[in-house]
Design a protein around this motif. Structure first.
Motif, PDB file in Angstrom:
ATOM      1  N   SER A 109      51.936  73.230  18.243  1.00  0.00           N
ATOM      2  CA  SER A 109      52.349  73.840  19.513  1.00  0.00           C
ATOM      3  C   SER A 109      51.332  73.574  20.618  1.00  0.00           C
ATOM      4  CB  SER A 109      52.555  75.350  19.339  1.00  0.00           C
ATOM      5  OG  SER A 109      51.324  75.987  19.061  1.00  0.00           O
ATOM      6  N   GLU A 110      50.064  73.348  20.278  1.00  0.00           N
ATOM      7  CA  GLU A 110      49.037  73.085  21.283  1.00  0.00           C
ATOM      8  C   GLU A 110      48.919  71.602  21.633  1.00  0.00           C
ATOM      9  OE1 GLU A 110      45.491  74.591  19.540  1.00  0.00           O
ATOM     10  OE2 GLU A 110      46.036  76.689  19.866  1.00  0.00           O
ATOM     11  N   ALA A 111      49.139  70.715  20.663  1.00  0.00           N
ATOM     12  CA  ALA A 111      48.826  69.308  20.886  1.00  0.00           C
ATOM     13  C   ALA A 111      49.931  68.339  20.485  1.00  0.00           C
ATOM     14  CB  ALA A 111      47.546  68.955  20.130  1.00  0.00           C
ATOM     15  N   GLY A 112      51.049  68.816  19.962  1.00  0.00           N
ATOM     16  CA  GLY A 112      52.128  67.915  19.574  1.00  0.00           C
ATOM     17  C   GLY A 112      52.744  67.239  20.792  1.00  0.00           C
ATOM     18  N   ILE A 113      53.124  65.996  20.630  1.00  0.00           N
ATOM     19  CA  ILE A 113      53.648  65.224  21.767  1.00  0.00           C
ATOM     20  C   ILE A 113      54.937  64.520  21.370  1.00  0.00           C
ATOM     21  CG2 ILE A 113      53.243  63.222  23.247  1.00  0.00           C
ATOM     22  CD1 ILE A 113      50.267  63.872  23.107  1.00  0.00           C
ATOM     23  N   LYS A 114      55.921  64.576  22.238  1.00  0.00           N
ATOM     24  CA  LYS A 114      57.114  63.735  22.175  1.00  0.00           C
ATOM     25  C   LYS A 114      57.401  63.371  23.621  1.00  0.00           C
ATOM     26  CE  LYS A 114      59.301  65.692  18.106  1.00  0.00           C
ATOM     27  NZ  LYS A 114      60.485  66.367  17.561  1.00  0.00           N
ATOM     28  N   ARG A 115      57.216  62.104  23.972  1.00  0.00           N
ATOM     29  CA  ARG A 115      57.427  61.728  25.365  1.00  0.00           C
ATOM     30  C   ARG A 115      57.890  60.290  25.505  1.00  0.00           C
ATOM     31  NH1 ARG A 115      51.174  62.161  27.144  1.00  0.00           N
ATOM     32  NH2 ARG A 115      50.395  60.464  25.878  1.00  0.00           N
ATOM     33  N   ALA A 116      58.536  60.057  26.622  1.00  0.00           N
ATOM     34  CA  ALA A 116      58.999  58.722  26.984  1.00  0.00           C
ATOM     35  C   ALA A 116      58.270  58.290  28.254  1.00  0.00           C
ATOM     36  CB  ALA A 116      60.504  58.729  27.221  1.00  0.00           C
ATOM     37  N   VAL A 117      57.960  57.008  28.335  1.00  0.00           N
ATOM     38  CA  VAL A 117      57.251  56.457  29.491  1.00  0.00           C
ATOM     39  C   VAL A 117      58.005  55.211  29.941  1.00  0.00           C
ATOM     40  CG1 VAL A 117      55.066  55.514  30.326  1.00  0.00           C
ATOM     41  CG2 VAL A 117      55.052  57.281  28.550  1.00  0.00           C
ATOM     42  N   VAL A 118      58.302  55.149  31.236  1.00  0.00           N
ATOM     43  CA  VAL A 118      58.960  53.983  31.824  1.00  0.00           C
ATOM     44  C   VAL A 118      58.130  53.554  33.014  1.00  0.00           C
ATOM     45  CG1 VAL A 118      61.037  53.129  32.966  1.00  0.00           C
ATOM     46  CG2 VAL A 118      61.233  54.805  31.118  1.00  0.00           C
ATOM     47  N   GLY A 119      57.802  52.257  33.096  1.00  0.00           N
ATOM     48  CA  GLY A 119      56.953  51.836  34.207  1.00  0.00           C
ATOM     49  C   GLY A 119      56.974  50.353  34.465  1.00  0.00           C
ATOM     50  N   THR A 120      56.188  49.982  35.464  1.00  0.00           N
ATOM     51  CA  THR A 120      56.005  48.573  35.822  1.00  0.00           C
ATOM     52  C   THR A 120      54.520  48.307  36.029  1.00  0.00           C
ATOM     53  OG1 THR A 120      56.221  48.972  38.196  1.00  0.00           O
ATOM     54  CG2 THR A 120      58.231  48.389  37.001  1.00  0.00           C
ATOM     55  N   ALA A 121      54.135  47.078  35.742  1.00  0.00           N
ATOM     56  CA  ALA A 121      52.789  46.595  36.029  1.00  0.00           C
ATOM     57  C   ALA A 121      52.942  45.359  36.911  1.00  0.00           C
ATOM     58  CB  ALA A 121      52.044  46.261  34.750  1.00  0.00           C
ATOM     59  N   THR A 122      52.348  45.424  38.084  1.00  0.00           N
ATOM     60  CA  THR A 122      52.422  44.317  39.033  1.00  0.00           C
ATOM     61  C   THR A 122      51.023  43.763  39.240  1.00  0.00           C
ATOM     62  OG1 THR A 122      54.232  45.450  40.168  1.00  0.00           O
ATOM     63  CG2 THR A 122      53.160  43.639  41.347  1.00  0.00           C
ATOM     64  N   TYR A 123      50.859  42.478  38.945  1.00  0.00           N
ATOM     65  CA  TYR A 123      49.565  41.825  39.145  1.00  0.00           C
ATOM     66  C   TYR A 123      49.559  41.251  40.554  1.00  0.00           C
ATOM     67  CZ  TYR A 123      48.781  42.663  34.272  1.00  0.00           C
ATOM     68  OH  TYR A 123      48.603  43.291  33.072  1.00  0.00           O
ATOM     69  N   ILE A 124      48.887  41.959  41.455  1.00  0.00           N
ATOM     70  CA  ILE A 124      48.882  41.614  42.872  1.00  0.00           C
ATOM     71  C   ILE A 124      48.170  40.290  43.101  1.00  0.00           C
ATOM     72  CG2 ILE A 124      48.100  42.385  45.148  1.00  0.00           C
ATOM     73  CD1 ILE A 124      48.354  45.271  44.013  1.00  0.00           C
ATOM     74  N   ARG A 125      47.094  40.101  42.403  1.00  0.00           N
ATOM     75  CA  ARG A 125      46.325  38.857  42.416  1.00  0.00           C
ATOM     76  C   ARG A 125      45.460  38.860  41.177  1.00  0.00           C
ATOM     77  NH1 ARG A 125      42.611  37.616  46.758  1.00  0.00           N
ATOM     78  NH2 ARG A 125      41.420  36.739  45.079  1.00  0.00           N
ATOM     79  N   ALA A 126      44.678  37.829  40.959  1.00  0.00           N
ATOM     80  CA  ALA A 126      43.833  37.774  39.767  1.00  0.00           C
ATOM     81  C   ALA A 126      42.935  39.010  39.711  1.00  0.00           C
ATOM     82  CB  ALA A 126      42.988  36.512  39.776  1.00  0.00           C
ATOM     83  N   ASN A 127      42.946  39.698  38.584  1.00  0.00           N
ATOM     84  CA  ASN A 127      42.100  40.868  38.324  1.00  0.00           C
ATOM     85  C   ASN A 127      42.443  42.113  39.136  1.00  0.00           C
ATOM     86  OD1 ASN A 127      40.644  39.323  36.479  1.00  0.00           O
ATOM     87  ND2 ASN A 127      39.250  38.619  38.060  1.00  0.00           N
ATOM     88  N   VAL A 128      43.609  42.152  39.751  1.00  0.00           N
ATOM     89  CA  VAL A 128      44.046  43.344  40.489  1.00  0.00           C
ATOM     90  C   VAL A 128      45.465  43.684  40.025  1.00  0.00           C
ATOM     91  CG1 VAL A 128      44.490  44.383  42.738  1.00  0.00           C
ATOM     92  CG2 VAL A 128      42.639  42.715  42.486  1.00  0.00           C
ATOM     93  N   ARG A 129      45.630  44.901  39.509  1.00  0.00           N
ATOM     94  CA  ARG A 129      46.910  45.303  38.938  1.00  0.00           C
ATOM     95  C   ARG A 129      47.317  46.668  39.494  1.00  0.00           C
ATOM     96  NH1 ARG A 129      47.604  47.017  32.673  1.00  0.00           N
ATOM     97  NH2 ARG A 129      46.088  48.528  33.395  1.00  0.00           N
ATOM     98  N   LEU A 130      48.587  46.802  39.828  1.00  0.00           N
ATOM     99  CA  LEU A 130      49.164  48.071  40.258  1.00  0.00           C
ATOM    100  C   LEU A 130      50.156  48.522  39.179  1.00  0.00           C
ATOM    101  CD1 LEU A 130      49.655  50.304  42.378  1.00  0.00           C
ATOM    102  CD2 LEU A 130      51.452  48.832  43.330  1.00  0.00           C
ATOM    103  N   VAL A 131      49.925  49.718  38.637  1.00  0.00           N
ATOM    104  CA  VAL A 131      50.793  50.259  37.593  1.00  0.00           C
ATOM    105  C   VAL A 131      51.449  51.517  38.142  1.00  0.00           C
ATOM    106  CG1 VAL A 131      50.866  51.277  35.284  1.00  0.00           C
ATOM    107  CG2 VAL A 131      49.327  49.367  35.759  1.00  0.00           C
ATOM    108  N   SER A 132      52.748  51.631  37.958  1.00  0.00           N
ATOM    109  CA  SER A 132      53.453  52.867  38.307  1.00  0.00           C
ATOM    110  C   SER A 132      54.359  53.219  37.128  1.00  0.00           C
ATOM    111  CB  SER A 132      54.266  52.694  39.587  1.00  0.00           C
ATOM    112  OG  SER A 132      55.192  51.649  39.441  1.00  0.00           O
ATOM    113  N   GLU A 133      54.352  54.518  36.775  1.00  0.00           N
ATOM    114  CA  GLU A 133      55.141  54.916  35.612  1.00  0.00           C
ATOM    115  C   GLU A 133      55.603  56.358  35.721  1.00  0.00           C
ATOM    116  OE1 GLU A 133      52.530  54.197  32.283  1.00  0.00           O
ATOM    117  OE2 GLU A 133      51.574  56.148  32.490  1.00  0.00           O
ATOM    118  N   PHE A 134      56.729  56.634  35.078  1.00  0.00           N
ATOM    119  CA  PHE A 134      57.254  57.984  34.912  1.00  0.00           C
ATOM    120  C   PHE A 134      57.001  58.397  33.470  1.00  0.00           C
ATOM    121  CE2 PHE A 134      59.912  56.349  38.351  1.00  0.00           C
ATOM    122  CZ  PHE A 134      59.818  57.391  39.270  1.00  0.00           C
ATOM    123  N   VAL A 135      56.499  59.610  33.292  1.00  0.00           N
ATOM    124  CA  VAL A 135      56.284  60.169  31.958  1.00  0.00           C
ATOM    125  C   VAL A 135      57.196  61.382  31.839  1.00  0.00           C
ATOM    126  CG1 VAL A 135      54.628  61.189  30.359  1.00  0.00           C
ATOM    127  CG2 VAL A 135      53.882  59.415  31.969  1.00  0.00           C
TER     128      VAL A 135
END
Length: 156
Positions: A109-135
């Motif tokens: 009840s304190e630490a159990g998890i059941k979750r879904a995650v949907v997202g995108t990862a966009t590599y803007i340029r080399a070594n730069v990444r933008l991640v957006s997600e719904f949990v």
């Protein structure tokens, strides 16, 4: 080994027959032995990658900073499955489902998890990444809030 600090009461007997109680921190060390067994797998079909993992865990003598001797032995099982799709080399969509469950009802009840995650990862340029997600908390028990996360990564 894990080190645990607790507050212990120490009674000192005085010569006049009185008792003086002294609170003092006492540190003791005791092994926190646990075992884990798991496996993973991965499948890639053109631009779609599907992978997952699962882990079983055992802790016969867990310790806690609050009450070192009060915790019961515990077992856990955790797993996830994720699908990534490469729309472009720089744009990746993903969805994941993950669970973490304990055999101890209080711990579940304190630490159990059941979750879904949907997202995108966009590599803007080399070594730069933008991640957006719904949990989304699939169990709605409050261990994971429904959230939207945005992250900008720089790695050099």
């Amino acid at each position: 080994e894990a080190s645990v600090t607790t507050e212990e009461h120490v009674d000192l007997l005085l010569l006049g027959g009185g008792v003086f109680e002294l609170d003092m921190p006492v540190t003791f060390t005791r092994p926190d032995r646990f075992r884990r067994l798991g496996f993973d797998s991965r499948l890639q079909i053109q631009d779609l990658e599907i992978f997952g993992a699962c882990v079983w865990g055992w802790n016969d003598d867990p310790i806690s900073d609050e009450e070192p001797d009060a915790m019961e032995s515990d077992r856990l099982f955790t797993w996830f499955v994720e699908a990534d799709y490469y729309f472009k080399p720089w744009l990746i969509g993903y969805c994941r489902y993950e669970e973490l469950s304990y055999n101890n009802d209080e711990r579940q009840s304190e630490a159990g998890i059941k979750r879904a995650v949907v997202g995108t990862a966009t590599y803007i340029r080399a070594n730069v990444r933008l991640v957006s997600e719904f949990v989304v908390d699939a169990e709605s028990n409050g261990t994971t809030a429904d959230t939207f996360n945005a992250l900008l990564d720089f790695s050099f």
